[in-house]
Scaffold this motif. Structure first.
Motif, PDB file in Angstrom:
ATOM      1  N   VAL A 137       0.855  -1.185   0.000  1.00  0.00           N
ATOM      2  CA  VAL A 137       0.000   0.000   0.000  1.00  0.00           C
ATOM      3  C   VAL A 137       0.891   1.236   0.000  1.00  0.00           C
ATOM      4  CG1 VAL A 137      -1.787   1.260   1.238  1.00  0.00           C
ATOM      5  CG2 VAL A 137      -1.808  -1.241   1.233  1.00  0.00           C
ATOM      6  N   SER A 138       0.575   2.180  -0.896  1.00  0.00           N
ATOM      7  CA  SER A 138       1.315   3.438  -0.955  1.00  0.00           C
ATOM      8  C   SER A 138       0.336   4.572  -1.252  1.00  0.00           C
ATOM      9  CB  SER A 138       2.395   3.375  -2.048  1.00  0.00           C
ATOM     10  OG  SER A 138       1.793   3.377  -3.325  1.00  0.00           O
ATOM     11  N   ASP A 139       0.864   5.781  -1.351  1.00  0.00           N
ATOM     12  CA  ASP A 139       0.022   6.939  -1.673  1.00  0.00           C
ATOM     13  C   ASP A 139      -0.606   6.808  -3.062  1.00  0.00           C
ATOM     14  OD1 ASP A 139       0.663   8.021   0.769  1.00  0.00           O
ATOM     15  OD2 ASP A 139       2.240   9.320  -0.027  1.00  0.00           O
ATOM     16  N   ALA A 140       0.075   6.114  -3.971  1.00  0.00           N
ATOM     17  CA  ALA A 140      -0.418   5.969  -5.349  1.00  0.00           C
ATOM     18  C   ALA A 140      -1.537   4.944  -5.460  1.00  0.00           C
ATOM     19  CB  ALA A 140       0.724   5.579  -6.271  1.00  0.00           C
ATOM     20  N   SER A 149       5.671 -17.280 -13.524  1.00  0.00           N
ATOM     21  CA  SER A 149       6.483 -18.461 -13.831  1.00  0.00           C
ATOM     22  C   SER A 149       7.927 -18.155 -13.467  1.00  0.00           C
ATOM     23  CB  SER A 149       6.369 -18.840 -15.315  1.00  0.00           C
ATOM     24  OG  SER A 149       7.030 -17.882 -16.113  1.00  0.00           O
ATOM     25  N   GLU A 150       8.802 -19.089 -13.743  1.00  0.00           N
ATOM     26  CA  GLU A 150      10.207 -18.901 -13.373  1.00  0.00           C
ATOM     27  C   GLU A 150      10.806 -17.631 -13.975  1.00  0.00           C
ATOM     28  OE1 GLU A 150      14.457 -21.313 -13.398  1.00  0.00           O
ATOM     29  OE2 GLU A 150      12.738 -22.178 -14.429  1.00  0.00           O
ATOM     30  N   PHE A 151      10.418 -17.327 -15.203  1.00  0.00           N
ATOM     31  CA  PHE A 151      11.024 -16.204 -15.908  1.00  0.00           C
ATOM     32  C   PHE A 151      10.042 -15.088 -16.253  1.00  0.00           C
ATOM     33  CE2 PHE A 151      13.399 -20.050 -17.180  1.00  0.00           C
ATOM     34  CZ  PHE A 151      14.601 -19.750 -16.566  1.00  0.00           C
ATOM     35  N   ALA A 152       8.869 -15.078 -15.652  1.00  0.00           N
ATOM     36  CA  ALA A 152       7.875 -14.073 -16.030  1.00  0.00           C
ATOM     37  C   ALA A 152       7.170 -13.493 -14.816  1.00  0.00           C
ATOM     38  CB  ALA A 152       6.842 -14.687 -16.979  1.00  0.00           C
ATOM     39  N   GLY A 153       6.833 -12.233 -14.933  1.00  0.00           N
ATOM     40  CA  GLY A 153       6.091 -11.550 -13.888  1.00  0.00           C
ATOM     41  C   GLY A 153       5.707 -10.170 -14.353  1.00  0.00           C
ATOM     42  N   LEU A 154       4.889  -9.507 -13.567  1.00  0.00           N
ATOM     43  CA  LEU A 154       4.454  -8.169 -13.934  1.00  0.00           C
ATOM     44  C   LEU A 154       4.062  -7.402 -12.697  1.00  0.00           C
ATOM     45  CD1 LEU A 154       0.928  -7.952 -14.247  1.00  0.00           C
ATOM     46  CD2 LEU A 154       1.649  -9.984 -15.472  1.00  0.00           C
ATOM     47  N   GLY A 155       3.828  -6.129 -12.889  1.00  0.00           N
ATOM     48  CA  GLY A 155       3.411  -5.286 -11.784  1.00  0.00           C
ATOM     49  C   GLY A 155       2.434  -4.245 -12.251  1.00  0.00           C
ATOM     50  N   LEU A 156       1.560  -3.840 -11.353  1.00  0.00           N
ATOM     51  CA  LEU A 156       0.605  -2.788 -11.656  1.00  0.00           C
ATOM     52  C   LEU A 156       0.183  -2.113 -10.361  1.00  0.00           C
ATOM     53  CD1 LEU A 156      -2.936  -4.040 -11.941  1.00  0.00           C
ATOM     54  CD2 LEU A 156      -1.160  -5.725 -12.250  1.00  0.00           C
ATOM     55  N   ILE A 157      -0.362  -0.927 -10.511  1.00  0.00           N
ATOM     56  CA  ILE A 157      -0.876  -0.191  -9.361  1.00  0.00           C
ATOM     57  C   ILE A 157      -2.387  -0.098  -9.517  1.00  0.00           C
ATOM     58  CG2 ILE A 157      -0.903   2.009  -8.128  1.00  0.00           C
ATOM     59  CD1 ILE A 157       2.021   2.357  -8.986  1.00  0.00           C
ATOM     60  N   VAL A 158      -3.091  -0.534  -8.493  1.00  0.00           N
ATOM     61  CA  VAL A 158      -4.554  -0.525  -8.485  1.00  0.00           C
ATOM     62  C   VAL A 158      -4.977   0.650  -7.610  1.00  0.00           C
ATOM     63  CG1 VAL A 158      -6.624  -1.839  -7.937  1.00  0.00           C
ATOM     64  CG2 VAL A 158      -4.598  -3.029  -8.774  1.00  0.00           C
ATOM     65  N   ALA A 159      -5.860   1.484  -8.146  1.00  0.00           N
ATOM     66  CA  ALA A 159      -6.236   2.719  -7.458  1.00  0.00           C
ATOM     67  C   ALA A 159      -7.089   2.486  -6.217  1.00  0.00           C
ATOM     68  CB  ALA A 159      -6.959   3.657  -8.415  1.00  0.00           C
TER      69      ALA A 159
END
Length: 180
Positions: A137-140, A149-159
């Protein structure tokens, strides 16, 4: 800027951990053999790409051309790090060049000698066929980091909090999610 940190000693013993400003961390940074910058999942893109077998120099020259049609912006605006080849594919991490340079400069000014950077999503543990996820959790908003998987991932910010579960399920549509 408040930064979460962990300071490890010999044999991986825990010396200190917590949250502190960069100026408060200067003593730890100067004393560290290696400073590892864990880049927030939403700030780095991780992708898999089929790449012909090339020497390091030729790979460095070829990557911008191989990535050009996969980027929304200019390839000159990103730093590209490539893993070693795994069955003809490489894992690539891309981060905005100016932002990354600013962090490296700041860490050097605080006394860092050796530095490494790793994407947050690839730091999450893997367990079988499950997706690993962490929430911060952050201000954003709520930052989600997912390792698929071993070589894959992602990130996102949910409002908003109400969208977290649906966001997780839209990415990991079936199976278990290990949440950290």
């Amino acid at each position: 800027i408040a930064c979460a940190y962990v300071s490890r000693g010999k044999r991986d013993s825990l010396l200190a951990q917590g949250t502190a400003s960069l100026s408060e961390l200067a003593q730890h940074i100067r004393a560290a053999h290696t400073v590892v910058l864990v880049i927030a999942a939403a700030d780095v893109s991780v992708l898999r790409l089929t790449v012909p077998p090339l020497s390091a120099g030729k790979l460095r020259a070829a990557l911008p051309n191989l990535l050009e049609d996969k980027l929304l912006g200019e390839v000159d605006d990103v730093v590209i790090a490539a893993s070693s080849s795994q069955t003809g594919q490489r894992t690539l991490a891309l981060v905005q060049r100016d932002w990354f340079k600013a962090w490296l400069t700041t860490l050097r000014e605080l006394g860092a000698q050796q530095m490494r950077a790793v994407p947050e999503q690839l730091c999450l543990p893997l367990a079988g066929d499950t997706v690993s996820a962490s929430l911060t959790v952050s201000d954003a908003g709520i930052s989600l980091a997912l390792r698929t998987s071993e070589f894959a991932g992602l990130g996102l910010i949910v409002a908003n909090r109400a969208a977290v579960l649906s966001s997780l399920r839209s990415i990991a549509q079936t199976g278990a999610i290990n949440l950290y």
